[in-house]
Design a protein around this motif. Structure first.
Motif, short mmCIF file in Angstrom:
data_model
loop_
_atom_site.label_atom_id
_atom_site.label_comp_id
_atom_site.label_asym_id
_atom_site.label_seq_id
_atom_site.Cartn_x
_atom_site.Cartn_y
_atom_site.Cartn_z
N LYS A 160 0.77 -1.30 -0.07
CA LYS A 160 0.12 0.15 -0.12
C LYS A 160 0.87 1.42 0.00
CE LYS A 160 -4.12 -2.14 2.23
NZ LYS A 160 -5.02 -1.76 3.35
N GLN A 204 -11.42 -1.92 -12.55
CA GLN A 204 -11.76 -1.87 -11.09
C GLN A 204 -12.79 -2.96 -10.95
OE1 GLN A 204 -10.34 -0.54 -8.68
NE2 GLN A 204 -9.39 1.40 -9.03
N LEU A 248 -11.26 -6.12 -10.82
CA LEU A 248 -10.48 -6.48 -9.54
C LEU A 248 -11.60 -6.83 -8.44
CD1 LEU A 248 -7.71 -6.33 -8.05
CD2 LEU A 248 -8.71 -3.78 -7.26
N ALA A 249 -12.95 -6.35 -8.58
CA ALA A 249 -13.72 -6.64 -7.50
C ALA A 249 -14.14 -7.98 -7.51
CB ALA A 249 -14.97 -5.41 -7.58
N LYS A 291 -12.35 -10.60 -8.24
CA LYS A 291 -11.33 -11.77 -7.97
C LYS A 291 -11.30 -11.79 -6.54
CE LYS A 291 -9.04 -10.72 -12.52
NZ LYS A 291 -9.72 -11.68 -12.94
N VAL A 292 -10.63 -13.00 -6.03
CA VAL A 292 -10.47 -13.17 -4.59
C VAL A 292 -9.13 -12.50 -3.98
CG1 VAL A 292 -9.90 -15.10 -2.95
CG2 VAL A 292 -11.18 -15.69 -5.09
N ARG A 293 -9.50 -11.65 -2.99
CA ARG A 293 -8.31 -10.72 -2.52
C ARG A 293 -7.32 -11.37 -2.05
NH1 ARG A 293 -8.33 -5.63 -0.20
NH2 ARG A 293 -10.79 -5.31 -0.89
N GLY A 294 -6.10 -10.95 -2.47
CA GLY A 294 -5.04 -11.76 -2.07
C GLY A 294 -4.42 -12.70 -3.05
N SER A 295 -5.27 -13.31 -4.03
CA SER A 295 -4.97 -14.48 -4.97
C SER A 295 -3.82 -13.74 -5.78
CB SER A 295 -6.13 -14.88 -5.54
OG SER A 295 -6.85 -13.91 -6.47
N TYR A 332 -5.76 -11.55 -8.51
CA TYR A 332 -6.18 -10.61 -7.72
C TYR A 332 -4.92 -9.37 -7.80
CZ TYR A 332 -7.55 -7.17 -3.88
OH TYR A 332 -7.73 -5.84 -3.44
N LEU A 333 -3.58 -9.57 -7.50
CA LEU A 333 -2.51 -9.06 -7.55
C LEU A 333 -2.11 -8.76 -8.95
CD1 LEU A 333 -0.51 -11.13 -4.72
CD2 LEU A 333 -1.59 -8.96 -4.47
N LYS A 387 -4.28 -5.95 -9.89
CA LYS A 387 -3.88 -4.71 -9.09
C LYS A 387 -2.82 -4.07 -9.92
CE LYS A 387 -3.51 -3.08 -4.20
NZ LYS A 387 -3.20 -3.75 -3.13
#
Length: 359
Positions: free
Chosen positions: A108, A215, A218-219, A221-225, A228-229, A232
């Motif tokens: 971040k 965006q 991105l929403a 996709k599984v966060r942290g996969s 997802y990265l 991002k």
């Protein structure tokens, strides 16, 4: 005169990992210093970054569990500059120039670190630089043959950049136009009293749909996969593209203006107030008002020009550039029709000519 350069590095996979390690150590050091500072302050002490740095070097770095802090090819100056950055953050906070320092979060916060050669000047020139401890790295563009006291390396959208400051003698240019007025706008980036107009690329509007689509993806996709990265990173690259186009237009305009005019008169705009208007905020951000003025101020020193700031309340758009008559000019009117002398002229060109009169 002190100038700075920032350019992209041409790294292999091993060097990218090495840069990430340095950035991680800088982030860990900064966060440790911030947490320790807060704990000591709660206990009634008044810490400073120098005391924290000494304790860190003598006690924390010697911890066997933190052996990765002293790995081979890791420049130990990284931690020193991390504490300096923490001290500067607190200085700005106490002066009311910024918010209270915050922890840097992986993924971040911006990844960056600063190094030097123990006080010795670092030679720079061509397309290769020998970094202290790290070794030789390549750049995509040739750099001037100068020396720098320290180097900052940062990551953005998957790319790594190096920046440094160096001394340069101002380069005065002959045969300049004596005075020019510069009217900043939203539809056009800048209008000069000489009739030259620099167009606004309006990048936010051009990339708005693409960013919205990315965006949404991105929403889903599984966060942290991994997917997802990857998504991002795509969004970060699009934001970088928007910023690069905007900066390119600003740099071209400010270089041309400061290089070819002896006196440059620009208006002082209330940018923060304009950004508070949600209807104008996007367009104002696209126009890059603050950055354009900042670049004009430092480039004018480089080329031996002078920047004159007109008062924020100077009625450049409401005044006739021919007879001086002042009349109301709503934003929707793009042509100034003088009610006294009958002059009909484009609103921005009329304002630029009025600003030139001040010079």
């Amino acid at each position: 005169m002190l100038l700075s350069i920032k350019t992209q590095l041409k790294l292999n996979s091993y060097q990218r990992v090495l840069m990430s390690k340095h950035a991680g150590i800088a982030r860990f050091t900064y966060n440790w210093g911030l947490a320790t500072w807060q704990a000591l302050y709660k206990d009634g002490y008044k810490p400073n970054h120098r005391l924290l740095r000494t304790f860190f070097n003598n006690n924390v770095k010697t911890n066997p569990d933190l052996g990765w802090l002293k790995e081979k090819n890791i420049c130990q100056k990284v931690t020193e500059f991390a504490f300096e950055q923490l001290g500067d953050s607190y200085k700005r906070f106490f002066k009311g120039q910024s918010e209270y320092p915050k922890l840097k979060k992986k993924g971040k916060s911006s990844h960056s670190f600063t190094i030097n050669a123990s006080g010795k000047p670092i030679p720079i020139g061509g397309t290769s630089i020998k970094l202290p401890t790290i070794g030789w790295v390549k750049t995509y563009e040739g750099l001037p043959h100068v020396t720098a006291s320290k180097l900052t390396i940062s990551e953005r959208a998957g790319n790594w950049y190096i920046s440094f400051a160096f001394e340069q003698t101002p380069l005065p240019v002959a045969n300049k136009i004596p005075v020019v007025g510069v009217d900043l706008g939203i539809k056009e980036l800048a209008t000069l009293s000489t009739g030259v107009v620099f167009s606004n690329p309006k990048t936010s509007k051009r990339f708005k749909k693409k960013l919205a689509r990315q965006q949404r993806e991105l929403a889903r996709k599984v966060r942290g996969s991994n997917q997802y990265l990857k998504q991002k990173l795509k969004i970060a690259k699009t934001h970088k593209r928007v910023s690069d186009i905007r900066l390119d237009a600003t740099h071209k305009a400010t270089t041309t203006i400061s290089k070819n005019h002896a006196k440059i008169v620009i208006e002082t705009l209330n940018v923060s107030g304009m950004m508070a208007n949600h209807k104008l905020a996007g367009s104002v951000a696209d126009a890059n008002f603050y950055e354009l003025r900042r670049q004009l101020e430092y480039k004018s020193k480089k080329f031996g020009s002078e920047v004159i700031l007109a008062s924020r309340f100077y009625p450049s758009s409401k005044t006739c550039s021919s007879c001086g008559h002042i009349q109301d000019m709503p934003l929707k009117l793009r042509v100034f029709d003088c009610g006294l002398c009958g002059l009909s002229i484009h609103r921005d060109f009329n304002a630029a000519k009025n600003l030139a009169h001040l010079g």
